[in-house]
Each structure stands twice: as structure tokens, then as C-alpha cells.
Design an enzyme around this catalytic site. Structure first.
Site, PDB file in Angstrom:
ATOM      1  N   ASP A 312       0.856  -1.197   0.000  1.00 45.15           N
ATOM      2  CA  ASP A 312       0.000   0.000   0.000  1.00 45.15           C
ATOM      3  C   ASP A 312       0.896   1.253   0.000  1.00 45.15           C
ATOM      4  OD1 ASP A 312      -2.085   1.765   0.365  1.00 45.15           O
ATOM      5  OD2 ASP A 312      -2.666   1.020   2.346  1.00 45.15           O
ATOM      6  N   LYS A 314       1.011   3.861  -2.103  1.00 45.16           N
ATOM      7  CA  LYS A 314       0.364   5.127  -2.513  1.00 45.16           C
ATOM      8  C   LYS A 314       1.338   6.064  -3.205  1.00 45.16           C
ATOM      9  CE  LYS A 314      -3.054   5.031   1.234  1.00 45.16           C
ATOM     10  NZ  LYS A 314      -2.463   4.032   2.127  1.00 45.16           N
ATOM     11  N   ASP A 317       4.024  10.726  -7.111  1.00 48.38           N
ATOM     12  CA  ASP A 317       5.001  11.694  -7.630  1.00 48.38           C
ATOM     13  C   ASP A 317       5.040  11.620  -9.154  1.00 48.38           C
ATOM     14  OD1 ASP A 317       7.112  13.593  -7.644  1.00 48.38           O
ATOM     15  OD2 ASP A 317       7.760  12.820  -5.683  1.00 48.38           O
TER      16      ASP A 317
HETATM   17  N1  5IU Z   1      -6.255   2.842   4.024  1.00 46.44           N
HETATM   18  C1  5IU Z   1      -7.374   3.358   4.619  1.00 46.44           C
HETATM   19  N2  5IU Z   1      -8.148   4.266   3.949  1.00 46.44           N
HETATM   20  C2  5IU Z   1      -7.841   4.697   2.694  1.00 46.44           C
HETATM   21  C3  5IU Z   1      -6.673   4.145   2.089  1.00 46.44           C
HETATM   22  C4  5IU Z   1      -5.927   3.223   2.776  1.00 46.44           C
HETATM   23  O1  5IU Z   1      -7.721   3.021   5.744  1.00 46.44           O
HETATM   24  O2  5IU Z   1      -8.578   5.491   2.121  1.00 46.44           O
HETATM   25  I1  5IU Z   1      -6.165   4.739   0.247  1.00 46.44           I
HETATM   26  C5  5IU Z   1      -5.397   1.873   4.705  1.00 46.44           C
HETATM   27  C6  5IU Z   1      -4.779   2.364   5.989  1.00 46.44           C
HETATM   28  C7  5IU Z   1      -4.607   1.094   6.755  1.00 46.44           C
HETATM   29  C8  5IU Z   1      -5.781   0.233   6.336  1.00 46.44           C
HETATM   30  O3  5IU Z   1      -3.408   0.469   6.308  1.00 46.44           O
HETATM   31  O4  5IU Z   1      -6.148   0.698   5.040  1.00 46.44           O
HETATM   32  C9  5IU Z   1      -6.981   0.308   7.238  1.00 46.44           C
HETATM   33  O5  5IU Z   1      -6.658  -0.134   8.512  1.00 46.44           O
HETATM   34  P1  5IU Z   1      -7.724  -0.297   9.730  1.00 46.44           P
HETATM   35  O6  5IU Z   1      -8.744  -1.382   9.309  1.00 46.44           O
HETATM   36  O7  5IU Z   1      -6.889  -0.695  10.895  1.00 46.44           O
HETATM   37  O8  5IU Z   1      -8.388   1.044   9.926  1.00 46.44           O
END
Ligand code: 5IU
Length: 484
Positions: A312, A314, A317
Site C-alpha cells: 500500500d 500510494k 510523484d
Molecule cells: N487505508 C485506509 N483508507 C484509505 C486508504 C488506505 O484506511 O482510504 I487509500 C489503509 C490504511 C490502513 C488500512 O493500512 O487501510 C486500514 O486499517 P484499519 O482497518 O486498521 O483502519
């Protein structure tokens, strides 16, 4: 001809309907419902709690409806049906269970309070049913905890598809009376003016669930009726085809977000939960002891348990920079992650840069069309332009991170973070939806779950619960798409 017992039951039902009208639990006039629909009739059954005699009689009528069924426990849907189920439980010496509406987030984090064992049958009690969604959500919570739910009982059936929706999900709904009964009884007993009787009758007819009519007029949404295996066959991208295949084989639409900070913990967590997931999502840059061996072990676990590895990262750039970030640095992400994601904010160059590195290795990318956090800016035209960018780069972009259905192309994957077994939020802006909301109502394909699993007392059990809840919601969505 009615038997004396039926007549007696019928008489009691009529009396209760009249009592409910007397205490303003049923009102006639001009009301705007939560859905925005104008209605000449309004039910506020919550007022019953101020009238113990009605509560007792309602609980007796509900019990009489179900007393020939066999079950181990009763579960009332919060809130009004909770005290009703309590009365039924106490009067008939049947144990009760409570489904938590809010996650505790500490201690045992149990979803269901009360004593039960796997395979026990539970009967759901509700005051009023419209579409059947609240009963279905309760049933999914109960079944993800190992209980069997085959029947539910409700005081008032509004005749708006609840019976059919629950039936499609293997639940028989019993009701003490319907909206039509209310109209008939109150008009017969002179409680309604004749013109109001006509208005309400027209309203009931116009809003009544008519499966045949809706089958003819409604066009099913394509990726709501296509199975994972069918969608796999439609994909030209190798990774999305493999992923849909895994979801089909493992009966899982669950991605674990393994956001722990030590390698040992990460590998143990992934090994324990691996059988229940179709994907593991990592943030390797939060590991305090990252080394290449960790990713080698992760890829072995991915092969052992058959899941896709998603970093993940993201990327956000210009193309040239993301190429280096993807292939080089400390993490060499392109060497081990099947899937990565990117923000669309830099424009298509970010995809082109990533594609240069990843395409030849069979990798793929998701675009972040929406986010789960409150106040985020990924919405409206930004989200729509992100979808367009994905459509123009389908050879490398295989779907979206999103919280709603952003594309109707069945080869695109919708993946949603912010999922817990109960809706809510954390104290840093994360917003949680339930599996049935994300997969069932919003039509997402994969739910991403982090703390709901790795902070649970038993992460493997929690992963299994999410797996069942997510897959049940997918099956319910398919069944519903066939009916409506
Ligand atoms: N994550 C989010 N929301 C988003 C994005 C990514 O929560 O919009 I793009 C990621 C952050 C974390 C996981 O790594 O998803 C969610 O974790 P929890 O279920 O612990 O909140």
C-alpha cells in the site's frame, strides 16, 4: 373456517393494533420518511416501551407465532426489539443473546454477548421490517460467530420486500401483522376517516413489493450478478484473473491490512490468517526491522496460502521519481509486491512510470479514487477523472481503492478500506463500515481490514469471521440482484 384458537389470536392482534393507535405508535397524516418518501402513515413503535401492558402483550403474540419452532436462543435487533426479546426470553425460559451494535474496541471485543456454542440455532426478534436489511445484518453477525439463523419474527411487516429478501438469504420471516392488517383493523374499528382509508390503501399498493414487476423492469447491475469465476474469465490482466480465481476458490473477499511494526509479528500474523484471505496488504516502511529476508518469507507465505501481496505504497510523484521509488531504494517493491497503488493527483505520468517497471514483471496497480478518512478530498470530479485515467490504462491499472462503486466495468476491482464488524470511527478520522454495507450494499469486491483483525484477541478467528461475513454479503448481493 378459523379455529377458536386462531380467532382468539386474531382478536388479540386487533386489540394490540388498536392500542398502538391509541398511544400514537401508528399515526396518520403527512409524513416525510427517512428515505425522503412522503407517507400518509407513520409507525413509531418505540413508544411501546412507555406502555408495559402493550410490551407484554406484544411479546406474547410474537412468542405464540414462533412457539412451534425449535431454537436454542433468541436475539432481539436493537433497540426496540431488545426489551421485547427479553420479555419473551424470561417468560418462556429461553436464553437470549445480544448482538453488540457498537464495537467495544477493548477487552474481548466480542460481537455477540451471551453463552452459545458453534452450530446453536438463534431466532431473531424485530419490531418492524421494511426491506429486511437490519435483520439480515444481525443474521450475518450471528452466523459469522458460528450461530445458525433460519427464522426471524417481527411484529409489523411493512410489505416492502423484507420477506423476499430474507427468503433469498435462507431466513423465514414470520409476522404478527402487516401494514394491510393495520389499515383493515383501524378502518373496521372506526379509527380512520374514510378518505384517509383510501389514501393509505393507495400508498400501500404503490409501495408494496412486487417481485415480478421489478424483475421485468429492473436491469441487474452486471458485476452484481457475475460470479468471481465469470469475472476472472473476462479479465485480460493476468493478476486480476488470478485474484478473482483465488476469491472464488477460497470463498474470500477479505484483504488483511497487516499494519504491524515488527517482522516477526508480521510473519506470524500472515501465517495464521493466510487461510482466510485473498490478499495481504503491507506497509513495509513501518517495519522497524525490515530486511530482504522478510519479503522472501512473505512471498513464501503468499504461495503457501494462495493470496496476492499488495504493498500500500500510494505512489504520488512524477513518473520518473515513482520508477525509482518502485524499483529501488531499500525496499525494491517491484521485486516482490504483486500489486501496488497510486494517487491520480500527478496525472497519468505516475501510471506510465510505474508501468515501465512493473508491467514486464506481471505486476498491476490500483488507483485511489476515494478514501475512507473523514474530510478527504478524493470525491466528485476528482474521483470521476481517476476512473477515466484507469480506463485509459487498463493494461496496468486493475481497479480502485474506493468506498463506493465507481465503475460498472466487471473487470475492474473495487477495494474498500475502513471495515469493521460494526460501523464507527477511530479518533484520527478513519471511518468504518460493515462487511454487509461494503460488499452487500455498496457493491465493493474486496474489503480491507486491519485493526479489526490484528488487534483482535484471536486474529485467526477474527479473520475467519470477516471472511464469512464478507462472503455471505457477496452471496446475499448476488441473490438480491436476481430478485430485484
Ligand atoms: N487505508 C485506509 N483508507 C484509505 C486508504 C488506505 O484506511 O482510504 I487509500 C489503509 C490504511 C490502513 C488500512 O493500512 O487501510 C486500514 O486499517 P484499519 O482497518 O486498521 O483502519
Amino acid at each position: 373456517m378459523a379455529t377458536p384458537m386462531m380467532t382468539c389470536f386474531q382478536e388479540r392482534v386487533e386489540q394490540v393494533i388498536e392500542r398502538l393507535h391509541d398511544v400514537d405508535a401508528v399515526k396518520f397524516g403527512n409524513f416525510t420518511l427517512k428515505s425522503g418518501i412522503q407517507s400518509p402513515v407513520y409507525f413509531d413503535l418505540r413508544v411501546m416501551i412507555s406502555h408495559p401492558d402493550i410490551m407484554v402483550e406484544v411479546s406474547k403474540l410474537l412468542w405464540d407465532k414462533i412457539s412451534t419452532s425449535k431454537f436454542d436462543s433468541l436475539c432481539g435487533v436493537p433497540y426496540t426489539a431488545l426489551p421485547i426479546a427479553t420479555l419473551m426470553s424470561a417468560a418462556n425460559d429461553v436464553p437470549m443473546l445480544i448482538r453488540r451494535k457498537e464495537a467495544k474496541g477493548y477487552g474481548t471485543n466480542k460481537l455477540i454477548e451471551g453463552k452459545f456454542k458453534e452450530g446453536d440455532s438463534c431466532f431473531i426478534v424485530e419490531d418492524v421490517v421494511s426491506s429486511g436489511s437490519s435483520i439480515l445484518e444481525t443474521a450475518q453477525s450471528l452466523s459469522s460467530s458460528g450461530l445458525v439463523v433460519k427464522e426471524a419474527v417481527v411484529l409489523l411487516n411493512r410489505e416492502q420486500g423484507g420477506v423476499e429478501k430474507l427468503d433469498a438469504n435462507g431466513i423465514v420471516l414470520h409476522s404478527v401483522f402487516t401494514m394491510t392488517d393495520v389499515l383493515n383493523v383501524l378502518s373496521k374499528r372506526g379509527k380512520m376517516k374514510p378518505d384517509m382509508v383510501t389514501t393509505v390503501a393507495e400508498y400501500i399498493a404503490a409501495n408494496k413489493f412486487q417481485p415480478n414487476k421489478e424483475i421485468l423492469s429492473a436491469k441487474p447491475k452486471i458485476n452484481d450478478v457475475l460470479k468471481y469465476s465469470e469475472r476472472a474469465a473476462m479479465c485480460t490482466n493476468e493478476l486480476s484473473r488470478r485474484l478473482f480465481g483465488i476469491m472464488d476458490k477460497k470463498k474470500s473477499n477479505l484483504a488483511l491490512s497487516a499494519d504491524v511494526t515488527s517482522s516477526k509479528e508480521l510473519l506470524q500474523l500472515v501465517d495464521k490468517t493466510g487461510p482466510h484471505v485473498c490478499m495481504v496488504k503491507t506497509h513495509v516502511d513501518i517495519l522497524e526491522d525490515f530486511n530482504q529476508e522478510v519479503v522472501e518469507k512473505l512471498t513464501s507465505l503468499a504461495a503457501k496460502h494462495n493470496f496476492v501481496l499488495f504493498e500500500d505504497r500510494k505512489f504520488a510523484d512524477i513518473g520518473n521519481t515513482v520508477m525509482h521509488q518502485y524499483s529501488g531504494g531499500v525496499y525494491h517493491i517491484s521485486e516482490w509486491a504483486d500489486l501496488i497503488n497510486a494517487h491520480a493527483v500527478p496525472g497519468p505520468g505516475v501510471i506510465h512510470g510505474l508501468k515501465k517497471i512493473g508491467a514486464s514483471k506481471g505486476r498491476a496497480c490500483l488507483l485511489i479514487a476515494e478514501m475512507s478518512s473523514s474530510g478527504n478530498l478524493a470525491k466528485g470530479s476528482y474521483s470521476q477523472d481517476t476512473v477515466k485515467m484507469a480506463e485509459e490504462n487498463k493494461d496496468f491499472v486493475i481497479g480502485f481503492i474506493c468506498v463506493s462503486k465507481v465503475s460498472s466495468d466487471p473487470t475492474f476491482l473495487h477495494m474498500t478500506p475502513g471495515v469493521q464488524l460494526e460501523a464507527g470511527k477511530d479518533n484520527l478520522g478513519q471511518q468504518y463500515l460493515t462487511p454487509s454495507e461494503v460488499i452487500g450494499n455498496r457493491g465493493s469486491d474486496i474489503m480491507i481490514v486491519g485493526r479489526g483483525i490484528y488487534q483482535a484477541q484471536d486474529p485467526a478467528l477474527a479473520a475467519k469471521q470477516f471472511q464469512i461475513a464478507g462472503y455471505d454479503a457477496y452471496m446475499a448481493r448476488m441473490a438480491e440482484a436476481m430478485i430485484v
